[in-house]
Design a protein around this motif. Structure first.
Motif, PDB file in Angstrom:
ATOM      1  N   ALA A 307     -15.081 -21.987  36.199  1.00  0.00           N
ATOM      2  CA  ALA A 307     -15.107 -21.054  35.071  1.00  0.00           C
ATOM      3  C   ALA A 307     -15.763 -21.702  33.864  1.00  0.00           C
ATOM      4  O   ALA A 307     -15.718 -22.926  33.683  1.00  0.00           O
ATOM      5  N   LYS A 308     -16.381 -20.863  33.062  1.00  0.00           N
ATOM      6  CA  LYS A 308     -16.880 -21.319  31.772  1.00  0.00           C
ATOM      7  C   LYS A 308     -16.907 -20.143  30.804  1.00  0.00           C
ATOM      8  O   LYS A 308     -16.936 -18.980  31.213  1.00  0.00           O
ATOM      9  N   ILE A 309     -16.880 -20.487  29.527  1.00  0.00           N
ATOM     10  CA  ILE A 309     -16.901 -19.481  28.466  1.00  0.00           C
ATOM     11  C   ILE A 309     -18.246 -19.590  27.752  1.00  0.00           C
ATOM     12  O   ILE A 309     -18.619 -20.678  27.286  1.00  0.00           O
ATOM     13  N   LEU A 310     -18.970 -18.472  27.683  1.00  0.00           N
ATOM     14  CA  LEU A 310     -20.306 -18.475  27.090  1.00  0.00           C
ATOM     15  C   LEU A 310     -20.351 -17.602  25.839  1.00  0.00           C
ATOM     16  O   LEU A 310     -19.672 -16.576  25.755  1.00  0.00           O
ATOM     17  N   GLY A 320     -10.918 -23.642  23.134  1.00  0.00           N
ATOM     18  CA  GLY A 320     -10.407 -22.974  21.942  1.00  0.00           C
ATOM     19  C   GLY A 320     -11.334 -21.946  21.345  1.00  0.00           C
ATOM     20  O   GLY A 320     -10.913 -21.142  20.501  1.00  0.00           O
ATOM     21  N   GLU A 321     -12.615 -21.943  21.762  1.00  0.00           N
ATOM     22  CA  GLU A 321     -13.587 -20.986  21.217  1.00  0.00           C
ATOM     23  C   GLU A 321     -13.702 -19.784  22.149  1.00  0.00           C
ATOM     24  O   GLU A 321     -14.076 -19.923  23.307  1.00  0.00           O
ATOM     25  N   PRO A 322     -13.382 -18.576  21.654  1.00  0.00           N
ATOM     26  CA  PRO A 322     -13.466 -17.400  22.525  1.00  0.00           C
ATOM     27  C   PRO A 322     -14.892 -16.944  22.780  1.00  0.00           C
ATOM     28  O   PRO A 322     -15.762 -17.045  21.905  1.00  0.00           O
ATOM     29  N   GLY A 323     -15.121 -16.468  23.976  1.00  0.00           N
ATOM     30  CA  GLY A 323     -16.424 -15.930  24.365  1.00  0.00           C
ATOM     31  C   GLY A 323     -16.284 -15.165  25.658  1.00  0.00           C
ATOM     32  O   GLY A 323     -15.174 -14.886  26.131  1.00  0.00           O
ATOM     33  N   MET A 324     -17.424 -14.821  26.272  1.00  0.00           N
ATOM     34  CA  MET A 324     -17.394 -14.065  27.529  1.00  0.00           C
ATOM     35  C   MET A 324     -17.035 -14.986  28.701  1.00  0.00           C
ATOM     36  O   MET A 324     -17.614 -16.054  28.869  1.00  0.00           O
ATOM     37  N   ILE A 325     -16.082 -14.545  29.496  1.00  0.00           N
ATOM     38  CA  ILE A 325     -15.621 -15.306  30.650  1.00  0.00           C
ATOM     39  C   ILE A 325     -16.637 -15.172  31.787  1.00  0.00           C
ATOM     40  O   ILE A 325     -17.092 -14.067  32.085  1.00  0.00           O
ATOM     41  N   ALA A 353     -19.648 -12.239  35.429  1.00  0.00           N
ATOM     42  CA  ALA A 353     -18.949 -11.971  34.170  1.00  0.00           C
ATOM     43  C   ALA A 353     -18.070 -10.738  34.340  1.00  0.00           C
ATOM     44  O   ALA A 353     -18.589  -9.622  34.449  1.00  0.00           O
ATOM     45  N   PRO A 354     -16.743 -10.901  34.373  1.00  0.00           N
ATOM     46  CA  PRO A 354     -15.860  -9.741  34.494  1.00  0.00           C
ATOM     47  C   PRO A 354     -15.937  -8.812  33.280  1.00  0.00           C
ATOM     48  O   PRO A 354     -15.481  -7.679  33.345  1.00  0.00           O
ATOM     49  N   GLY A 355     -16.511  -9.297  32.178  1.00  0.00           N
ATOM     50  CA  GLY A 355     -16.647  -8.455  30.989  1.00  0.00           C
ATOM     51  C   GLY A 355     -15.531  -8.621  29.991  1.00  0.00           C
ATOM     52  O   GLY A 355     -15.371  -7.802  29.087  1.00  0.00           O
ATOM     53  N   ASP A 356     -14.754  -9.697  30.126  1.00  0.00           N
ATOM     54  CA  ASP A 356     -13.633  -9.930  29.221  1.00  0.00           C
ATOM     55  C   ASP A 356     -13.898 -11.126  28.323  1.00  0.00           C
ATOM     56  O   ASP A 356     -14.674 -12.023  28.660  1.00  0.00           O
ATOM     57  N   ILE A 357     -13.202 -11.132  27.207  1.00  0.00           N
ATOM     58  CA  ILE A 357     -13.338 -12.207  26.233  1.00  0.00           C
ATOM     59  C   ILE A 357     -12.075 -13.070  26.282  1.00  0.00           C
ATOM     60  O   ILE A 357     -10.952 -12.556  26.335  1.00  0.00           O
ATOM     61  N   GLY A 358     -12.274 -14.369  26.287  1.00  0.00           N
ATOM     62  CA  GLY A 358     -11.132 -15.272  26.306  1.00  0.00           C
ATOM     63  C   GLY A 358     -11.576 -16.681  25.959  1.00  0.00           C
ATOM     64  O   GLY A 358     -12.745 -16.928  25.656  1.00  0.00           O
ATOM     65  N   TYR A 359     -10.614 -17.614  25.970  1.00  0.00           N
ATOM     66  CA  TYR A 359     -10.946 -19.015  25.698  1.00  0.00           C
ATOM     67  C   TYR A 359     -10.126 -19.904  26.620  1.00  0.00           C
ATOM     68  O   TYR A 359      -9.069 -19.516  27.131  1.00  0.00           O
ATOM     69  N   LEU A 360     -10.635 -21.087  26.870  1.00  0.00           N
ATOM     70  CA  LEU A 360      -9.934 -22.100  27.653  1.00  0.00           C
ATOM     71  C   LEU A 360      -9.306 -23.113  26.703  1.00  0.00           C
ATOM     72  O   LEU A 360      -9.924 -23.496  25.715  1.00  0.00           O
ATOM     73  N   TYR A 365      -6.673 -23.999  30.806  1.00  0.00           N
ATOM     74  CA  TYR A 365      -5.928 -22.748  30.979  1.00  0.00           C
ATOM     75  C   TYR A 365      -6.595 -21.643  30.167  1.00  0.00           C
ATOM     76  O   TYR A 365      -6.953 -21.843  29.007  1.00  0.00           O
ATOM     77  N   LEU A 366      -6.739 -20.491  30.800  1.00  0.00           N
ATOM     78  CA  LEU A 366      -7.417 -19.361  30.166  1.00  0.00           C
ATOM     79  C   LEU A 366      -6.428 -18.482  29.396  1.00  0.00           C
ATOM     80  O   LEU A 366      -5.343 -18.161  29.895  1.00  0.00           O
ATOM     81  N   PHE A 367      -6.837 -18.093  28.194  1.00  0.00           N
ATOM     82  CA  PHE A 367      -6.098 -17.119  27.393  1.00  0.00           C
ATOM     83  C   PHE A 367      -7.048 -15.964  27.094  1.00  0.00           C
ATOM     84  O   PHE A 367      -8.166 -16.176  26.607  1.00  0.00           O
ATOM     85  N   LEU A 368      -6.614 -14.743  27.418  1.00  0.00           N
ATOM     86  CA  LEU A 368      -7.441 -13.567  27.166  1.00  0.00           C
ATOM     87  C   LEU A 368      -7.297 -13.123  25.714  1.00  0.00           C
ATOM     88  O   LEU A 368      -6.191 -13.110  25.169  1.00  0.00           O
ATOM     89  N   CYS A 369      -8.407 -12.742  25.115  1.00  0.00           N
ATOM     90  CA  CYS A 369      -8.383 -12.210  23.750  1.00  0.00           C
ATOM     91  C   CYS A 369      -8.451 -10.690  23.748  1.00  0.00           C
ATOM     92  O   CYS A 369      -7.757 -10.030  22.984  1.00  0.00           O
TER      93      CYS A 369
END
Length: 475
Positions: A307-310, A320-325, A353-360, A365-369
């Motif tokens: 997984a990565k957040i872009l 800690g920085e939210p973006g697209m999962i 990309a499932p289309g959700d926003i979150g941060y690691l 550990y993933l947290f959805l925004c």
């Protein structure tokens, strides 16, 4: 793990379904008959069978019968309007459609109960809606091997993610089997040798009674169910023994932290959560004690997943920085049936990309925004505003319409429609207009009229502005 077919042959007296009482041997005989019946109708590897079936033994038979002769099985939501069902049946090119027990019986009639020859694994193809509201089949390549050959990988995966093991478990089916997760868990409960307890529908107290009566060990639920159970009076809750529960798996929507804590206070640390989609399957997972240490997380990447957040430019973001999962699976690829452009648009190379926003967090550990901007999730079911707006706009008195999800403590979100009329029209007229066009569960809970709806400078409806204005406190 031997899997359903081998277990049923070796231990035919084992209980497969509690109500109506059905042994593994009886279930396998009917599964084999239906497999022969499908082949007798000319179906060959790669063909599609669709089932518009209510919960019970029949959808189980169809899943397991198609699963050993190389067919795709499409479970169809029977709540849909006929036009919506017809669209899916046409899009998937179903060679056979079963709509009730009589269809399943007709397939089985006069057929041998022995195993079919040339057994090869099939697959379930679920239909999921995109942001346009038009459903697309999520199709995976057929394994090209016997069903038993592909089971060890999935058994290992389920064991790692939710601690499910082969043995004498009892699985409670609480949700319609036309949804991907309940369908998959039903299928794998049988492959693990468990007994199925199939609830006809979800109702809080009867579900507790089933858990108590059958000593249920594992179940699949959505957060709305937890909320409704917690509304039961204390004296009702105390009537039922739920100490047999070992794994209650939940997914499909964000679960409020307070609700999840309250259920674990009642049932013990048995809630397993995973996050994913029909396309990505189980991408993140978290076990009870991990979640209690990090309330609100949906877990770390499941085995074989990365997984990565872009950000919007495609640059990877730090913890800690939210973006697209974005996720990458080691369990294989998928494509949207008949829509290579949509398939390509959902991917960034190998990453989906499932289309959700979150941060690691720092430990992965993933947290959805937030969910996808326009998606409404009500009771764990995806509802797409564009589809409802399109139906409303078909009414000759409607100039414009905006549909949003409004937070609701029980359902997660309620559907609210804001309508700009250009001729006199009543709420009752609009509801009657929607009845034949979209399924009842998509109907707005609230319809309000507006003289004007906000638009962007380019003239596009601004749903975010609509949502902000609707949710703004008075004054």
């Amino acid at each position: 793990m031997n899997g359903f077919y081998e277990t049923a042959a070796a231990d035919p007296g084992r209980l497969a379904v509690a109500e109506p009482r059905t042994t593994y041997g009886e279930l396998l005989a009917r599964v084999n008959q239906v497999s022969h019946g499908l082949r007798a109708r000319g179906l060959v590897t790669g063909d599609v069978v669709a089932g518009v079936l209510r919960n019970g033994v029949d959808p189980v038979v169809m899943i397991m019968a198609t699963g050993q002769i190389g067919l795709y099985y499409v479970p169809v939501n029977w709540h849909l309007a006929q036009a919506e069902i017809d669209y899916i049946l046409g899009d998937c090119d179903a060679k056979v459609v079963v709509t009730g027990p009589e269809d399943v019986a007709a397939l089985a009639e006069g057929m041998p109960s022995g195993a079919p020859g040339d057994r090869t694994a099939g697959a379930v193809m679920w239909y999921t809606s995109g942001t346009t509201g038009f459903p697309k089949g999520v199709q995976r390549p057929l394994p090209g091997a016997a069903p038993e050959a592909v089971l060890p990988l999935y058994a290992w995966f389920l064991g790692e993610v939710v601690d499910l093991r082969a043995g004498d478990g009892v699985h409670l089916v609480t949700s319609p089997m036309y949804h991907s997760a309940p369908c998959a868990h039903t299928q794998f409960a049988l492959h693990l040798g468990h007994t199925l307890v199939i609830a006809p529908r979800f109702d809080p107290e009867p579900i507790l009674e089933l858990i108590d009566r059958y000593r249920v060990t594992n179940a699949m639920m959505v957060p709305t169910m937890f909320h409704r159970m917690l509304l039961l009076p204390e004296e009702v809750r105390k009537r039922y023994d739920v100490s047999s529960l070992r794994q209650v798996i939940h997914t499909a929507a964000a679960c409020p932290v307070a609700v999840k804590k309250a259920i674990m206070d009642w049932w013990g640390p048995v809630l397993y959560e995973y996050y994913g989609s029909t396309e990505s399957t189980i991408a993140f997972s978290v076990k009870p004690h991990e979640w209690l240490a990090r309330p609100g997380t949906v877990g770390r990447p499941a085995p074989t997943f990365e997984a990565k957040i872009l950000d919007e430019r495609g640059e990877e973001l730090p913890p800690g920085e939210p973006g697209m999962i974005h996720v990458k699976s080691g369990l294989g690829t998928f494509e949207y049936r008949k829509d290579p452009a949509k398939t390509a648009a959902s991917m960034r190379g190998e990453w989906y990309a499932p289309g959700d926003i979150g941060y690691l967090d720092e430990d992965g550990y993933l947290f959805l925004c937030d969910r996808r901007t326009d998606l409404i999730i009500s009771g764990g079911v995806n509802i797409y505003p564009a589809e409802i707006e399109a139906a409303l706009l078909e009414h000759p008195s409607v100039a414009d319409a905006a549909v949003i999800g409004v937070p609701d403590e029980e359902w997660g979100h309620n559907v609210v429609a804001l309508v700009q009329p250009h001729a006199p029209v009543t709420e009752e007229e609009l509801r009657a207009h929607l009845e034949p066009r979209i399924a009842r569960f998509k109907h707005p809970k609230v319809i309000e009229f507006r003289t004007e709806l906000p638009r962007t400078p380019t003239g596009k409806l601004s749903r975010s502005k609509v949502r902000e204005e609707y949710l703004a406190p008075p004054g």
